[in-house]
Design an enzyme around this catalytic site. Sequence first.
Site, PDB file in Angstrom:
ATOM      1  CG  HIS A 147      -2.052   0.917   1.224  1.00  0.00           C
ATOM      2  ND1 HIS A 147      -2.240   1.904   2.177  1.00  0.00           N
ATOM      3  CD2 HIS A 147      -3.077   1.043   0.356  1.00  0.00           C
ATOM      4  CE1 HIS A 147      -3.334   2.580   1.907  1.00  0.00           C
ATOM      5  NE2 HIS A 147      -3.859   2.092   0.810  1.00  0.00           N
ATOM      6  CE  LYS A 207      -1.246   5.009  -1.564  1.00  0.00           C
ATOM      7  NZ  LYS A 207      -1.920   4.470  -0.369  1.00  0.00           N
ATOM      8  CG  ASP A 210      18.533  12.524  -9.604  1.00  0.00           C
ATOM      9  OD1 ASP A 210      18.475  11.470 -10.261  1.00  0.00           O
ATOM     10  OD2 ASP A 210      18.414  13.652 -10.114  1.00  0.00           O
ATOM     11  CG  HIS A 225      -7.605   8.837   0.232  1.00  0.00           C
ATOM     12  ND1 HIS A 225      -6.282   8.686  -0.124  1.00  0.00           N
ATOM     13  CD2 HIS A 225      -8.125   7.585   0.267  1.00  0.00           C
ATOM     14  CE1 HIS A 225      -6.017   7.406  -0.315  1.00  0.00           C
ATOM     15  NE2 HIS A 225      -7.110   6.712  -0.084  1.00  0.00           N
ATOM     16  CE  LYS A 254      -4.354   6.865   2.822  1.00  0.00           C
ATOM     17  NZ  LYS A 254      -5.607   6.182   2.881  1.00  0.00           N
ATOM     18  CG  ASP A 293      -0.439  17.296  23.039  1.00  0.00           C
ATOM     19  OD1 ASP A 293      -1.668  17.165  23.207  1.00  0.00           O
ATOM     20  OD2 ASP A 293       0.420  16.687  23.712  1.00  0.00           O
TER      21      ASP A 293
END
Length: 505
Positions: free
Chosen positions: A245, A247, A252, A423, A425, A430
């Site tokens: 899952h 990404k 470089d 979407h 996450k 604090d």
Amino acid sequence: MRRGLQSTVIIGALLAFYYFGFGLFGSTGGTIISIFSTLTVISIGLAIFMENRNPSTTMAWILLLALIPVLGLVFYFLFGQNVFKRRKYDKKAQRDLMAYERIENDALRMHQDWSIFDPSRQKLLGLAQRLARTPISFTSETRILTNGEETFGTLLLELRQAQHHIHMEYYIFRADHIGTRIQQILIDKARAGVVVRFMYDAVGSIQLSKAFLKEMSDAGVQVAAYGSSKSFFSFFSSRVNYRNHRKIVVIDGDVGFMGGLNVGDEYLSRSKTYGFWRDTHMLVRGEAVRTMQIIFLQDWMHTTGEKILEQDYLSPQLRFMSGDGAVQIIASGPDNERRALKNIFFSMITSAEKSVWIASPYFIPDEDILTAIRVAAMSGLDVRLLFPAKPDKWIPFLASHSYFPSLLEAGVKIYEYEKGFIHSKLLIIDSEIATIGTANMDMRSFHLNFEVNALLLKTESVARIVADFERDLLSTSQIEHTEFMNKRLIERLLESGARLMSPLL
């Protein structure tokens, strides 16, 4: 005989025996077959019980086998077996640990001055370093990329500037407008002599055509599919349950991208179904990029068998800058028995002194996380959950709602995002600590998926995340406990039914 074929044969035989046993073999034979099927279910249930899994997971499997035995067997062969996981991922865990220790040994052992943080924050940093076994960087730069326009605009710019290599890893990659634009840049760079490695998840990107991939490989792009199915029967094995899952893009060895966005036009708010797509991504420069690189290279080796942990890819142009706080890249997955991300989330929530803010499109916590959130709210902390008002997947959406009554009762404020689909996450503590990445607040991210998150402490990026969260709240409606509990009986039944499958989602 391959495991996928074995599972297919067993499932097919059990289905035939269960439904046609009496007709094919007569009453006596049918009775024998029914007894055999029942004993099979009992045996598998006992095996699950003896594996000492999480109690809620164990009960979910046993209930599924008891109530709908044939379907339960199908689900077990597809998603429940731990043999493949242990055999496949124990080796990966050992290799990854050796890579971290060999390449980032100095950074992990180096004494760092954490005195600028109070004792509870120092404790969190120490735990995160021990669980993830990746270094905490004070010489990295991060920049939050809000939504698709900013993310893909920045990504395309950096890709065009690549000189040595491009490493790209996505769960979902679509051959639509934005996917084709990225594809063409990768092709042009490969033809210009830049080393381009492109990896996608075979389940998440199942609609990616062979022609699209062949065009890339013909141009010199190295293409790999994580969890690829070489035959139809391979889909009928537990390997499809463990998904990559992550990404990750590394260019470089100097700049990296990570976060919640896959590649597809819907992430640019071009979907009629979802409308505006709210998401969060991040650009990373400096020391922390090396950890992202190692994660990619280890995933690449696991998928292709090619070992390329070479210095050219680890720090050819590594720029050490004066970071404005602590940054740690954390990888987690079924190969990590320490459950790094889940336990870091737990520690963050339990160490909060003022507030716990959560954004997740899927909210299916295990008992530990659920208890931590409830206790934080009952302790008087400002606990907020930002959740979509409309689903993209119905079963997780219903299952998530089943947790809301106990949260509302504890004092958690739940907001439904109405502007489009959220979407992002995020976990913010604090207003000074945050995680951003690919992991949802659900059991799949905690136990089954390969995920990658960044832990940020007192960086400018945290302030941006907080500001974005506060702005998102302006496009929400707050769920009221009394109104929520007055919903129709059928809705509550559906939510409770979906919750039974929570440990499997």
